[in-house]
Design an enzyme around this catalytic site. Structure first.
Site, short mmCIF file in Angstrom:
data_model
loop_
_atom_site.label_atom_id
_atom_site.label_comp_id
_atom_site.label_asym_id
_atom_site.label_seq_id
_atom_site.Cartn_x
_atom_site.Cartn_y
_atom_site.Cartn_z
N ASP B 11 0.86 -1.18 0.00
CA ASP B 11 0.00 0.00 0.00
C ASP B 11 0.90 1.24 0.00
OD1 ASP B 11 -2.10 1.70 0.17
OD2 ASP B 11 -2.68 1.19 2.23
N ASP B 105 -3.07 2.36 -6.07
CA ASP B 105 -1.82 2.35 -5.29
C ASP B 105 -1.77 1.22 -4.28
OD1 ASP B 105 -3.79 3.24 -3.61
OD2 ASP B 105 -2.57 4.75 -2.62
N GLU B 106 -2.47 0.13 -4.54
CA GLU B 106 -2.57 -0.92 -3.54
C GLU B 106 -2.73 -2.26 -4.25
OE1 GLU B 106 -5.90 -0.09 -1.04
OE2 GLU B 106 -5.55 -1.84 0.22
#
Lengths: 374, 390
Positions: B11, B105-106
Site C-alpha cells: 500500500d 496504489d494498492e
C-alpha cells in the site's frame, strides 16, 4: 377535496397497491395512485396499464373530489404516522396537505384527469369461487410461469374448463410452464361453465399474483371475463387484468401416460430437504443433480468442479430398471414447497421424459419436470 | 484449501501527496492536501504532516482548511498518478505474475511460488520496497502473511514505510488486541452492533460463541468470526474474466423514427451475437442503452430464461426493452446493447417440453455456418437483409 380516513384502512390498501404501481416507467403518473372521494367513501385506484385495481374504504368526506398521490411516498408516510386518523385536503395549485394532527406534508400532485384507468367491464357474468381454493390453485402453479420477459406465450397462467374423466364433473384447469417444468391444478368448480373461457385464457403473472393476494384475504371472490379483460371482485376491491394474447401450447401432449411410468413414493420433506442440501453446491454453471434409482435406494448427487460434491441416499421402493437422470434441483424445490402431502409420488419414464410429481393430499395437482442431460 | 501461501499486501504511503512532493521537492515536509475541484470539494488524500492536524480523506475541503490553515491545497492530477502507478505495478510484476490490484496504489501479491527464485517472502517484500524507493522515490508499506486478510491488516499497522511480518503461528496473538473496526467489512454501524455484544477487539469477537454471531448477523457473523481467527481463503485474482460483451454506436445525425432505431439495433444485436460466439460464451442479461440528443442517458435491462448467443434472440429481447424507452418520440444520438451474466459453461443441458430443441439446433447450425463465412470473407460478407442499404 377534503377527507378524513382511518390510517389502518388506508395503509392496508396502499400496502396492496405497492406491487402494482410502477417504480421505473417513462410515465411518471404510473407511480401514483388516484384517490377519489364521494358520498361516504374514498376509492383508491392503481394501474400499470396492464392491470387496474380499485378499492373502496370508508371516509368522512367534507368535500368531494379527486387527487393523485405518489404511491410509494404516501405509503411510507402512512407507515411512519402513529395517529389513527389522517386528513387529506386539497389546496390551490394542485397541492395536497396530508396531516395526522402532528406532522404535515404539503405535496404537489399530477392532474387526476391524466390518470389512466382501465375501464371496468360492464354487465359481466360472474361466478363465485372460494378464495381459499383459488389462492391454493394459484400458489401451486404460478412459480412455473416463465420469468423470461421474452416469454412470448408462456408468461402467464393458462385457465380453461375441463371435465373430470370419471364422473364428468366440471373442472377449472390452471396450468403454467416455462418450457422446462410445468404445474397443473384441476379443481372442481360447480359453475365454471358459466365463465366465458371456453378456448382458454392466459392471465399474466403479475395479475395472477394480485388475484392470489385478493383470494387469500376473502372467503369468496367473483370472477368474470369480457373480451380481453379478466375481472376479480370482492366486496370492496376490483381487479381488472388485460389478458395475454397468443396460444398456450398443447400441454396435454407432453404429459406421459400414467401407465408408462415407474413410481416411487417417499416423504415429501425428505425429498425437499435432500434437494435443498444438494442445491448448495449448484451455481449458474453447474446446476444439475443426478438422481440414481436402483432397487431400494435413490441417490441424489451433485458436483461442482470448483467446490466438490454432495451425495445423499434415500430409501425408496423402486421396481423399474436402474435409472440415472439429471434435474435442476430448484424445480423440485419450487414444486414441492407449496404441496401439503406427507408422502409424494414420483413417476419416471426414462432420462429424456419428464418426472411426474403428485401427492395424495394435493388433490388435482400434477407437477412435471424435464430432465437435464447428464 | 489449507496449504500455507505467502501473500504480500502493498500500500503506497499517502500516494497522491507523495507524487506531488516528488514532482515538486519544495513541498517536502509540508502539509500537502490533494482534493477539491471537481472531486466534489472533498479531500482525496493528505500527507502525513497534514494528517497530524486531523485532516483525513473524504473530509470536506472547507473543514480541512479550518483544521490545517497552513496547508498546501492541490488539485487531483489523476493522469499523473496513473503514470506513476503503472511504474509501480511494473515493479510488482517483476517478483510474481500473481498481482491483484485493489486500487491505483494498492495490491496483493502471491509470492508462494517465487521463493526459490527470489528469496523468502520477507526478503521479497524488502526488495520490492527498495526497488519502489529507488525507481520512483516513493515509499510503500508492506504486510507479509499467509493470507490476504492478515497481510492487509499487517501493512496498515506501521505506516509510512512499514514492513510488518506476521508468522503463521503468531496470527492470533497479532490480531487479538486490535480494535474490531480494523476488520474488513466492519463499518461504524457494525462496530456499534458489536459493541452492544461487548465485542470491541478481535479477541472479544474470537471468544464470542459462533451461534450467537450466527443468530445476530447470519452468515456475515460467521465470516467475521473466521476473520477474527485470521482465517481467509480468498485467492489472489490477477485478472477478472470478461463480465460483459457489448456494442454501441453514436450516430452522426440524431435518429428520430422508431424504424431506423430498430434497424440500428438489429445491426448491433447481430454484432453482439457474433462477439459472444467468438468468445465462446452465452449471456443471460441484456441491457439496452439509449442516449437522447440532450445527452440524457437511460438503460433498460432484462434477464432471459436461457442464455443465448444468437443475434435474433438478442434483437427480440432488445425490441421489448425498447418499449420502456422514448425511442421514436424523442431524438437520440446513441444506442448500445450489452450482455452480462455471462455463462462459460458447456452446452445448455436442460431439456424442454415443446420441440424448441429442434429449432435451437437449426439456429446453432445457421450461426456456425455464418461464423465460418465471416472468418473466411470478413465481417461484412453476410448479415440480415434489413441492414442492406439501397
Amino acid at each position: 377535496m377534503d377527507i378524513s380516513v382511518t390510517r389502518e384502512e388506508m395503509l392496508k390498501t396502499m400496502a396492496r397497491v405497492q406491487g402494482i404501481i410502477e417504480r421505473k416507467s417513462n410515465m411518471p403518473i404510473l407511480s401514483t395512485v388516484l384517490l377519489n372521494a364521494s358520498g361516504e367513501k374514498a376509492s383508491i385506484s392503481a394501474t400499470d396499464l396492464e392491470l387496474g385495481f380499485r378499492e373502496t374504504i370508508s371516509a368522512r368526506v367534507n368535500e368531494e373530489g379527486s387527487i393523485t398521490l405518489p404511491g410509494r411516498k404516501f405509503f411510507e408516510i402512512l407507515k411512519e404516522t402513529k395517529k389513527d386518523e389522517i386528513n387529506l385536503k386539497e389546496i390551490e395549485n394542485r397541492r395536497v396537505i396530508i396531516s395526522d394532527g402532528m406532522a404535515r406534508f404539503d405535496l404537489a400532485f399530477h392532474s387526476p384527469e391524466d390518470y389512466p384507468q382501465i375501464v371496468e367491464p360492464s354487465e359481466i357474468k360472474n361466478i363465485n369461487v372460494s378464495g381459499q381454493l383459488l389462492s391454493e390453485m394459484i400458489s401451486k402453479t404460478i412459480y412455473a410461469v416463465s420469468t423470461e420477459e421474452a416469454g412470448y406465450k408462456l408468461s402467464g397462467v393458462f385457465l380453461h374448463p375441463s371435465k373430470n374423466s370419471q364422473a364428468g364433473l366440471p373442472l377449472l384447469s390452471m396450468v403454467a410452464t416455462d418450457g422446462h417444468r410445468l404445474s397443473l391444478m384441476e379443481t372442481f368448480i360447480a359453475d365454471i361453465e358459466d365463465l366465458d373461457i371456453k378456448e382458454g385464457i392466459m392471465i399474466p403473472r403479475k395479475g395472477m399474483a394480485e388475484i392470489g393476494k385478493l383470494a387469500a384475504e376473502w372467503e369468496f371472490i367473483q370472477l368474470g371475463v369480457q373480451e380481453k379483460l379478466f375481472q376479480a371482485k370482492t366486496k370492496d376491491a376490483t381487479l381488472v387484468i388485460r389478458l395475454l394474447d397468443g396460444r398456450f401450447p398443447d400441454y396435454r401432449a407432453v404429459m406421459p401416460a400414467v401407465t408408462e411410468t415407474s413410481k416411487i413414493e417417499m416423504p415429501r420433506s425428505a425429498l425437499l430437504e435432500a434437494m435443498k442440501r444438494t442445491v448448495i453446491l449448484c451455481d449458474d454453471r453447474y446446476r444439475t443433480v443426478r438422481i440414481t434409482l436402483d432397487g431400494e435406494t435413490m441417490e441424489v448427487y451433485s458436483t461442482n468442479p470448483d467446490l466438490g460434491e454432495a451425495k445423499e441416499n434415500l430409501k425408496v421402493n423402486y421396481t423399474g430398471k436402474r435409472l440415472e437422470v439429471g434435474f435442476n434441483p430448484r424445480y423440485f424445490i419450487e414444486a414441492l414447497q407449496p404441496m401439503i402431502s406427507e408422502t409424494v409420488t414420483l413417476g419416471f419414464v426414462d432420462n429424456t421424459k419428464p418426472c411426474i410429481i403428485t401427492g395424495e393430499a394435493d388433490k388435482g395437482f400434477t407437477g412435471l419436470i424435464m430432465p437435464m442431460r447428464l | 484449501m489449507s496449504y500455507l501461501r505467502s501473500i504480500i499486501h502493498l500500500d503506497m504511503d499517502a500516494f497522491y501527496p507523495s507524487v506531488e512532493i516528488k514532482d515538486n521537492p519544495a513541498l517536502k515536509g509540508q502539509p500537502v492536501i490533494v482534493g477539491g475541484g471537481r472531486e466534489r470539494g472533498v479531500v482525496a488524500s493528505a500527507s502525513y504532516e497534514a494528517r497530524r492536524s486531523g485532516v483525513h480523506s473524504a473530509m470536506p475541503i472547507a473543514e480541512a482548511m479550518r483544521l490545517c490553515p497552513g496547508g498546501i491545497f492541490l488539485p487531483v492530477r489523476m493522469a499523473r498518478y496513473k503514470e506513476v502507478s503503472t511504474q509501480i505495478f511494473e515493479i510488482f510484476n517483476r517478483f510474481t505474475p500473481l498481482v491483484e490490484p485493489l486500487s491505483i496504489d494498492e495490491a496483493f501479491l502471491d509470492v508462494t511460488g517465487s521463493e526459490r527464485l527470489m528469496g523468502d517472502p520477507v526478503e521479497i517484500a524488502r526488495r520490492i520496497k527498495a526497488a519502489v524507493l529507488a525507481e520512483t522515490g516513493l515509499t510503500v508499506s508492506a504486510g507479509v502473511a499467509h493470507n490476504k486478510f492478515v497481510a492487509k491488516v499487517a501493512s496498515e499497522i506501521q505506516k509510512p514505510d512499514g514492513l510488518t511480518v506476521i508468522q503463521h503461528d503468531a496470527v492470533v496473538e497479532f490480531l487479538d488486541p486490535l480494535p474490531i473496526s480494523r476488520m474488513w467489512g466492519v463499518g461504524r454501524k457494525m462496530e456499534e452492533a458489536l459493541a452492544a455484544l461487548n465485542v470491541r477487539t478481535f479477541r472479544d469477537l474470537r471468544l464470542t460463541p459462533l451461534h450467537l454471531l450466527n443468530d445476530k448477523f447470519g452468515e456475515h457473523g460467521i465470516k467475521m468470526h473466521r476473520l477474527s481467527l485470521g482465517m481467509d481463503e480468498r485467492e489472489v485474482v490477477t485478472e477478472q474474466e470478461a463480465k460483459s460483451v457489448g456494442h454501441e454506436k453514436t450516430f452522426t445525425e440524431d435518429i428520430l423514427d422508431l424504424e431506423t432505431a430498430k434497424r440500428e439495433l438489429l445491426g448491433l444485436a447481430d454484432a453482439v451475437g457474433r462477439r459472444l460466439r467468438r468468445e465462446g460464451v452465452r449471456g443471460k442479461t441484456v441491457t439496452l442503452k439509449v442516449k437522447y440528443s440532450d445527452f440524457n442517458q437511460i438503460t433498460r435491462a432484462c434477464t432471459l430464461k436461457d442464455p443465448t448467443d444468437d443475434g435474433l434472440e438478442i434483437y427480440s429481447a432488445v425490441i421489448r426493452l425498447l418499449q420502456k424507452t422514448q425511442v421514436g418520440k424523442r431524438p437520440l444520438r446513441l444506442l448500445g446493447i450489452s450482455f452480462s451474466n455471462l455463462n462459460f459453461s458447456e452446452e445448455e443441458k436442460q431439456l424442454s417440453f415443446f420441440g424448441n430443441d429442434g429449432s435451437a439446433q437449426r439456429k446453432k447450425r445457421l450461426n456456425e455456418a455464418l461464423d465460418s463465412i465471416y472468418l473466411k470473407h470478413g465481417d461484412k460478407s453476410a448479415g440480415p437483409a434489413a441492414l442492406l442499404r439501397k
